[in-house]
Scaffold this active site. Structure first.
Site, mmCIF file in Angstrom:
data_model
loop_
_atom_site.group_PDB
_atom_site.id
_atom_site.type_symbol
_atom_site.label_atom_id
_atom_site.label_comp_id
_atom_site.label_asym_id
_atom_site.label_seq_id
_atom_site.Cartn_x
_atom_site.Cartn_y
_atom_site.Cartn_z
ATOM 1 N N HIS A 14 13.174 -65.409 15.422
ATOM 2 C CA HIS A 14 12.927 -64.457 16.513
ATOM 3 C C HIS A 14 11.698 -63.613 16.190
ATOM 4 O O HIS A 14 11.795 -62.535 15.594
ATOM 5 C CB HIS A 14 14.146 -63.551 16.745
ATOM 6 C CG HIS A 14 14.102 -62.852 18.072
ATOM 7 N ND1 HIS A 14 14.934 -63.172 19.117
ATOM 8 C CD2 HIS A 14 13.308 -61.855 18.539
ATOM 9 C CE1 HIS A 14 14.658 -62.403 20.159
ATOM 10 N NE2 HIS A 14 13.669 -61.590 19.821
ATOM 11 N N HIS A 16 7.978 -62.585 18.237
ATOM 12 C CA HIS A 16 7.136 -62.686 19.424
ATOM 13 C C HIS A 16 5.667 -62.733 19.037
ATOM 14 O O HIS A 16 5.251 -62.162 18.021
ATOM 15 C CB HIS A 16 7.406 -61.513 20.364
ATOM 16 C CG HIS A 16 8.742 -61.584 21.025
ATOM 17 N ND1 HIS A 16 8.971 -62.367 22.136
ATOM 18 C CD2 HIS A 16 9.920 -60.993 20.728
ATOM 19 C CE1 HIS A 16 10.241 -62.238 22.501
ATOM 20 N NE2 HIS A 16 10.839 -61.417 21.652
ATOM 21 N N HIS A 198 16.938 -64.420 25.847
ATOM 22 C CA HIS A 198 17.349 -63.101 25.389
ATOM 23 C C HIS A 198 18.584 -62.642 26.152
ATOM 24 O O HIS A 198 18.728 -62.907 27.349
ATOM 25 C CB HIS A 198 16.246 -62.074 25.649
ATOM 26 C CG HIS A 198 15.113 -62.119 24.672
ATOM 27 N ND1 HIS A 198 14.427 -63.271 24.389
ATOM 28 C CD2 HIS A 198 14.537 -61.142 23.927
ATOM 29 C CE1 HIS A 198 13.476 -63.009 23.508
ATOM 30 N NE2 HIS A 198 13.516 -61.730 23.204
ATOM 31 N N GLU A 201 21.094 -57.103 24.413
ATOM 32 C CA GLU A 201 20.421 -56.021 23.695
ATOM 33 C C GLU A 201 20.390 -54.796 24.599
ATOM 34 O O GLU A 201 21.148 -53.859 24.412
ATOM 35 C CB GLU A 201 19.008 -56.414 23.273
ATOM 36 C CG GLU A 201 18.344 -55.314 22.441
ATOM 37 C CD GLU A 201 16.866 -55.542 22.203
ATOM 38 O OE1 GLU A 201 16.360 -55.051 21.179
ATOM 39 O OE2 GLU A 201 16.213 -56.180 23.047
ATOM 40 N N ASP A 279 11.372 -59.640 15.370
ATOM 41 C CA ASP A 279 11.100 -59.328 16.768
ATOM 42 C C ASP A 279 9.613 -59.030 16.997
ATOM 43 O O ASP A 279 8.838 -59.933 17.255
ATOM 44 C CB ASP A 279 11.985 -58.168 17.225
ATOM 45 C CG ASP A 279 12.206 -58.147 18.733
ATOM 46 O OD1 ASP A 279 11.713 -59.053 19.420
ATOM 47 O OD2 ASP A 279 12.879 -57.226 19.230
ATOM 48 N N ASP A 280 9.213 -57.766 16.884
ATOM 49 C CA ASP A 280 7.828 -57.343 17.106
ATOM 50 C C ASP A 280 7.403 -56.398 15.983
ATOM 51 O O ASP A 280 7.394 -55.175 16.160
ATOM 52 C CB ASP A 280 7.689 -56.623 18.449
ATOM 53 C CG ASP A 280 7.954 -57.537 19.633
ATOM 54 O OD1 ASP A 280 7.147 -58.441 19.863
ATOM 55 O OD2 ASP A 280 8.979 -57.338 20.320
#
Length: 340
Positions: A14, A16, A198, A201, A279-280
């Site tokens: 995961h 991005h 997704h 969340e 994630d980011d």
């Protein structure tokens, strides 16, 4: 004495595309193109975010879009992917599946197909340069029309032999319905791609159920809110659906107030497979190994349990069997080595 989590072999499922950028690279590219970045991106510190309301999510998206606007040429894309791979290798990643919506880069890279080819070329070069195995998930944007998602799904299938392995659905899961994108996911599945949307969340357990029922997800991006529904946890465990859990981003976005609140133990105890992800990192300030440190420090995961989390990340990946065997053997070797 605890073992070093950076040396623990693992898969990263995961991450991005723009969010994988180094902050220093963003500043250099902004200066190169004369882009005025918001102070939250220039400060060198992770921005203060709380995306549980619409204003907070809009701010998050505004920062993300500002960062993405600095990726304007093939050499920028190549640099981003190479540096993301270098960071992953440093954190013990042996297999990376990076997620991208090529429509976001198409206006500056000559169109949708040229943009995807630039991205895939960059992945090929990064693999040669770093030795890391990298694959791509193409992600549709749920804020756009479902017909756009179908176009992306067909394109992803067309380029499957170039390393595209899955199809995702990103952005604010509180908007629209998963079922609106069911046809796009059917196209992707029929073309041999895994479904990894997704859910769970910013929205609660119902969004995870929608991923399972409407999109036939084999993995769920995040999925942590499933912890609020015991029956759903049992369903995920029974089906072996891997949740791509990103603890630091859950806290950074205000889904949970502190690391101890992220329900890692609830998912673990229910037998739900997990793959920890960053994630980011550009916006949340931590990469892959830090997620394992968080599991250790905030949830008292032992080295044996961290090793099992790493195994679950490998099993949840689309890595071929020979790659899986090698990484799993190296995880066992990490655990067998003396601590400290």
């Amino acid at each position: 004495m605890a073992r070093e989590v950076r040396s623990l072999p693992k898969a990263h499922l995961h991450l991005h595309f723009t969010g994988s950028m180094r902050p220093s690279t963003l500043l250099e590219l902004a200066d190169k193109y004369g882009v005025h970045l918001p102070e939250a991106l220039r400060s060198g510190e992770p921005p203060k975010l709380r995306a549980t309301d619409e204003r907070g999510w809009f701010r998050f998206q505004r920062l993300y879009d500002a960062a993405r606007s600095c990726l304007r040429a093939p050499e920028d894309i190549q640099r981003l992917v190479r540096e993301a791979a270098e960071e992953d290798v440093r954190d013990g990643s042996r297999w990376l599946e990076i997620q991208v919506d090529p429509t976001s880069y198409a206006p500056r890279l000559g169109g949708l197909i040229p943009a995807l080819e630039v991205i895939l070329d960059a992945v090929d070069r990064a693999m040669r340069d770093t030795g890391l195995e990298i694959r791509v998930l193409v992600a549709a944007n749920r804020m756009k029309h479902p017909l756009d998602a179908r176009t992306l799904a067909r394109l992803a299938v067309r380029y499957r032999d170039r390393g595209i392995v899955g199809f995702g659905l990103s952005n604010d899961e509180r908007r629209g319905f998963a079922r609106d994108f069911d046809r796009a996911f059917a196209i992707a599945r029929d073309g041999g791609l895994i479904a990894a949307p997704h859910g769970g969340e910013l929205s609660g357990p119902s969004s995870v159920r929608d991923c399972l029922d409407d999109l036939h997800a084999l993995r769920v991006g995040h999925g942590v809110r499933a912890a609020e529904d015991a029956r759903l946890l049992g369903r995920l465990a029974d089906r072996g659906v891997t949740c791509e859990v990103c603890p630091a981003s859950n806290v950074a976005l205000g889904v949970y107030d502190k690391p101890e609140d992220v329900p890692l133990r609830a998912l673990w105890d229910a037998g739900v497979p997990m793959a920890l992800g960053a994630d980011d990192p550009l916006l949340f300030g931590s990469r892959l190994a830090a997620q394992y440190e968080l599991a250790r420090d905030a949830h008292a995961f032992t080295d044996e349990e961290l090793a099992e989390l790493a195994r679950q990340s490998v099993r949840g990946s689309v890595a071929p069997e020979e790659v899986r065997r090698g990484v799993l053997a190296d995880i066992d070797a990490w655990l067998a080595a003396p601590a400290g």
